[in-house]
Motif scaffolding. Structure first.
Motif: not given
Length: 180
Positions: A119-148
């Protein structure tokens, strides 16, 4: 007459007992209602505080359910990705990803939920995102998971690092120029 008086006395005692029990139960219910109202008010206050924090965060905050569907999306995410809240909510989170992640995200989520994918959960990493207009950009991403109550959800914090990358490139080029 005495049997009738005994019966009337018994009925009076039963009525008093019943009235006492009804009165006691009414008081209990009124207390439970007040407690419930107080809990609801605390919940509304907590939700308003949380919404205020999420809405004013400088980074994009996106929540998805286990199917990968966007359930929450703040104003910063709107600015970063170009999708409005109304456009993004209810869509698959893969709309924010370039290929090959876009096409493979559903299968990845299934493998992850089944325990078969790292999983990427709990790991901060650099990935690429894509905007609505299709442009790709670098981003830092951190993901958490929870259960309710058995329901799993994921929260992603996104920071656009385009400017940082530009500054790094400019610095590297300046250093190379100085070394010549």
């Amino acid at each position: 007459i005495s049997a009738r008086k005994l019966a009337e006395e018994e009925v009076r005692h039963l009525n008093e007992s019943l009235e006492l029990r009804v009165s006691k139960r009414t008081a209990e219910l009124e207390f439970e209602i007040r407690e419930h109202q107080q809990t609801q008010e605390l919940y509304r206050e907590s939700e308003a505080r949380m919404r205020s924090i999420v809405d004013t965060a400088a980074d994009g905050i996106i929540t998805i359910n286990e199917a990968g569907i966007i359930t929450g999306y703040n104003a910063a995410a709107e600015a970063i990705f170009g999708w409005s809240v109304d456009e993004a909510k209810g869509k698959d989170v893969s709309i924010l990803m370039p290929e090959p992640h876009h096409a493979g995200h559903g299968a990845y989520m299934k493998r992850y939920l089944d325990g078969g994918a790292p999983g990427v959960v709990g790991i901060g990493r650099e990935v690429e995102g894509q905007r609505k207009d299709g442009t790709i950009f670098p981003m830092a991403l951190a993901v958490s998971e929870t259960a309710i109550e058995g329901y799993r959800m994921f929260t992603g914090i996104v920071h656009d690092i385009t400017e940082r990358r530009r500054a790094e490139t400019a610095l590297r080029e300046a250093l190379e120029t100085l070394q010549r």
